[in-house]
Enzyme design. Sequence first.
Site, PDB file in Angstrom:
ATOM      1  N   ALA A  69      24.879  43.947  47.875  1.00  0.00           N
ATOM      2  CA  ALA A  69      25.059  45.205  47.390  1.00  0.00           C
ATOM      3  C   ALA A  69      26.393  44.886  46.389  1.00  0.00           C
ATOM      4  O   ALA A  69      27.156  43.851  46.471  1.00  0.00           O
ATOM      5  CB  ALA A  69      25.748  46.014  48.756  1.00  0.00           C
ATOM      6  N   LEU A  71      26.062  45.059  42.956  1.00  0.00           N
ATOM      7  CA  LEU A  71      25.328  44.777  41.476  1.00  0.00           C
ATOM      8  C   LEU A  71      24.728  46.036  40.924  1.00  0.00           C
ATOM      9  O   LEU A  71      25.353  46.675  40.035  1.00  0.00           O
ATOM     10  CB  LEU A  71      24.542  43.705  41.423  1.00  0.00           C
ATOM     11  CG  LEU A  71      24.201  43.217  40.114  1.00  0.00           C
ATOM     12  CD1 LEU A  71      25.388  42.656  39.462  1.00  0.00           C
ATOM     13  CD2 LEU A  71      22.932  42.199  40.074  1.00  0.00           C
ATOM     14  N   ASN A 118      36.703  40.719  42.676  1.00  0.00           N
ATOM     15  CA  ASN A 118      36.770  42.227  42.324  1.00  0.00           C
ATOM     16  C   ASN A 118      37.347  43.087  42.958  1.00  0.00           C
ATOM     17  O   ASN A 118      37.769  42.528  44.315  1.00  0.00           O
ATOM     18  CB  ASN A 118      35.226  42.397  42.408  1.00  0.00           C
ATOM     19  CG  ASN A 118      34.879  43.117  43.497  1.00  0.00           C
ATOM     20  OD1 ASN A 118      35.193  44.343  44.175  1.00  0.00           O
ATOM     21  ND2 ASN A 118      34.214  42.307  44.667  1.00  0.00           N
ATOM     22  N   ARG A 119      38.082  43.936  42.599  1.00  0.00           N
ATOM     23  CA  ARG A 119      38.749  45.259  43.105  1.00  0.00           C
ATOM     24  C   ARG A 119      38.239  46.347  42.609  1.00  0.00           C
ATOM     25  O   ARG A 119      39.047  47.427  42.234  1.00  0.00           O
ATOM     26  CB  ARG A 119      40.273  45.099  42.913  1.00  0.00           C
ATOM     27  CG  ARG A 119      40.750  44.796  41.654  1.00  0.00           C
ATOM     28  CD  ARG A 119      42.191  44.982  41.639  1.00  0.00           C
ATOM     29  NE  ARG A 119      42.711  44.827  40.418  1.00  0.00           N
ATOM     30  CZ  ARG A 119      43.144  43.669  39.625  1.00  0.00           C
ATOM     31  NH1 ARG A 119      43.300  42.437  40.491  1.00  0.00           N
ATOM     32  NH2 ARG A 119      43.595  43.542  38.485  1.00  0.00           N
ATOM     33  N   PHE A 122      34.690  50.849  45.238  1.00  0.00           N
ATOM     34  CA  PHE A 122      33.587  51.880  45.415  1.00  0.00           C
ATOM     35  C   PHE A 122      33.302  52.772  44.233  1.00  0.00           C
ATOM     36  O   PHE A 122      33.164  53.968  44.446  1.00  0.00           O
ATOM     37  CB  PHE A 122      33.626  52.523  46.681  1.00  0.00           C
ATOM     38  CG  PHE A 122      33.583  51.704  47.997  1.00  0.00           C
ATOM     39  CD1 PHE A 122      33.161  50.522  48.040  1.00  0.00           C
ATOM     40  CD2 PHE A 122      33.585  52.491  49.241  1.00  0.00           C
ATOM     41  CE1 PHE A 122      33.097  49.940  49.205  1.00  0.00           C
ATOM     42  CE2 PHE A 122      33.637  51.822  50.445  1.00  0.00           C
ATOM     43  CZ  PHE A 122      33.148  50.227  50.448  1.00  0.00           C
ATOM     44  N   SER A 183      34.948  46.152  52.812  1.00  0.00           N
ATOM     45  CA  SER A 183      35.349  45.904  51.651  1.00  0.00           C
ATOM     46  C   SER A 183      36.946  45.928  51.718  1.00  0.00           C
ATOM     47  O   SER A 183      37.485  46.841  52.222  1.00  0.00           O
ATOM     48  CB  SER A 183      34.930  47.127  50.636  1.00  0.00           C
ATOM     49  OG  SER A 183      35.691  46.811  49.240  1.00  0.00           O
ATOM     50  N   ASN A 185      38.924  46.497  49.217  1.00  0.00           N
ATOM     51  CA  ASN A 185      39.183  47.085  47.889  1.00  0.00           C
ATOM     52  C   ASN A 185      39.422  48.638  48.273  1.00  0.00           C
ATOM     53  O   ASN A 185      39.853  49.555  47.270  1.00  0.00           O
ATOM     54  CB  ASN A 185      38.435  46.934  46.736  1.00  0.00           C
ATOM     55  CG  ASN A 185      38.357  45.374  46.426  1.00  0.00           C
ATOM     56  OD1 ASN A 185      39.246  44.773  46.628  1.00  0.00           O
ATOM     57  ND2 ASN A 185      37.161  44.860  46.328  1.00  0.00           N
ATOM     58  N   THR A 186      39.250  49.281  49.358  1.00  0.00           N
ATOM     59  CA  THR A 186      39.454  50.666  49.843  1.00  0.00           C
ATOM     60  C   THR A 186      40.577  50.597  50.928  1.00  0.00           C
ATOM     61  O   THR A 186      40.395  49.960  52.138  1.00  0.00           O
ATOM     62  CB  THR A 186      38.287  51.250  50.145  1.00  0.00           C
ATOM     63  OG1 THR A 186      37.319  51.462  49.131  1.00  0.00           O
ATOM     64  CG2 THR A 186      38.564  52.734  50.732  1.00  0.00           C
ATOM     65  N   LYS A 226      28.183  45.746  57.808  1.00  0.00           N
ATOM     66  CA  LYS A 226      28.599  44.507  57.060  1.00  0.00           C
ATOM     67  C   LYS A 226      30.037  44.290  57.454  1.00  0.00           C
ATOM     68  O   LYS A 226      30.990  45.180  57.374  1.00  0.00           O
ATOM     69  CB  LYS A 226      28.390  44.773  55.689  1.00  0.00           C
ATOM     70  CG  LYS A 226      28.601  43.561  54.679  1.00  0.00           C
ATOM     71  CD  LYS A 226      28.262  43.891  53.304  1.00  0.00           C
ATOM     72  CE  LYS A 226      28.455  42.777  52.712  1.00  0.00           C
ATOM     73  NZ  LYS A 226      27.707  42.899  51.119  1.00  0.00           N
ATOM     74  N   ASN A 255      31.081  40.112  53.968  1.00  0.00           N
ATOM     75  CA  ASN A 255      31.516  40.839  52.793  1.00  0.00           C
ATOM     76  C   ASN A 255      32.384  39.490  51.813  1.00  0.00           C
ATOM     77  O   ASN A 255      32.553  38.292  52.502  1.00  0.00           O
ATOM     78  CB  ASN A 255      32.428  42.146  52.979  1.00  0.00           C
ATOM     79  CG  ASN A 255      32.421  42.939  52.029  1.00  0.00           C
ATOM     80  OD1 ASN A 255      32.389  42.654  50.832  1.00  0.00           O
ATOM     81  ND2 ASN A 255      32.110  44.174  52.428  1.00  0.00           N
TER      82      ASN A 255
END
Length: 365
Positions: A69, A71, A118-119, A122, A183, A185-186, A226, A255
Site C-alpha cells: 500500500a 503507491l 515519507n510523512r 493518509f 503508519s 504519520n497520523t 498491518k 509498515n
Amino acid sequence: MLYSSILKPIFFKMDPEKAHHLVIDGMAAGSRIPGMTGIMNAMYGVSESPELRSELFGLQFPHPVGLAAGLDKNGKAPDGFSSIGFGFAEVGTVTPKGQSGNELPRLFRLPPDEALINRMGFNNEGAAAMAASLAKRKIHRVPIAVNIGKNKVTPNELAHEDYQACIRALYDYGDFFVVNISSPNTQGLRDLQHGDELKKLLSAVMDELTTQAGARREKPKSVLVKIAPDMSEDQLEHTVATIMESRVSGIIATNTTLSREGLVHGNAKEAGGLSGLPLKERSTEVIRSVYHQTGGQLPIIGSGGIFTAQDAYDKIRAGASLVEIYTALIYKGPGVLRELTNGLKECLRKDGYRHIAEAVGADHR
C-alpha cells in the site's frame, strides 16, 4: 533497460511526489487505452509458474510478490498494476472522508541507502472516490486488497467507526482488506496496536465484515492487520495475541520504521516512516517472531526492504506466505518482478522444494 536508462533518471530529477503522481496517473490513463494493458503485460508480465502459485484467504495468487500500500492511494490503477507482473496489489490507505495529508514536502529519496522517507499522512480522496475508481476495474487477474485507515480528525475512541465506514463503502470492490494501525504519520494511530483499543477495533471490523457478508449471503471477506516494526518484543507478543483472538485472517509485517540506524544520506534527518533496504532485517525478524508465536497458523505477508529474490526468500523461510514491495519498484522499475519471481524459483530448486508453500517457515523446522 527502459526504466533504468531513461525513465528513472527523469523521475529522479523530479520532486518525488510529483514523480509519484505522474506514475499513477500515467498507469491509470494507459489502462484505459484499448490494448495498452496487453502491451504492459507483454513487456513486464510474469509467466505462470505452478511452483509459485498459491491459495490463501480463499483467493488465487499467481505468485507471492505483491505491491504494498501507499503507491496507488486512491485505487486509480489496479488494472495497470495487475498487468505489469504483480501477484496481488494493495490500494490505499483510504479513509472515510478525503483528506489532504501532511504539509509538503513529505516524500524524500535516500539513493545511497536505497530507501525512502515519507510523512504523507493518509492523503487520499476518500472511500467513495476509491469505490468509484475500483468499480471501473476490468482486469481481475490478481487479487486487490483495500488498505483502510482513520481520518486524522477522528479521535482514537471513535476510530472503529472509520474502519467500519471504509468496509461498508468498499466491501464489493476489494478482494480482501488490510487494517492499517501502524503508519507513523497520523498522530496517535500506532496507539491502536495495543490492548483494549486494538481488541475493540478488530471486534468492530469483524462485525462489519460479517454484516456485509450476511447482506450478500456469502462468506465474509478476509482482513489482515498491518503492524509496525518498532515494537518491543513484549509489545509485539501482546499485539499478536490480541490479533489471534480477534479471528482476523493474517498479519502484514511490517509498515515503515522510525529508526534511522545506518543511514548516510542527508535526508535521514527528515521526519516520517522509512522504507527500503534499511528495513530488511528488522521486518524479517518480526516475521520470524510472529510465525513462532502463532505456530505458523496465521498467514503472514512480509514487507520491508525486499530488493532481491534472496531478500524475498529469506522472509518466506522466516514465515511469510506472500511478500510485498514498494521502494524496490521505485529504484529498480517493473522489471524487478521478473527478477524476483525467477530468482524465487531458483531458490526453491537449490533447496529441493517443488512448491513455494514448502519453503514457508522453513527456518523454524
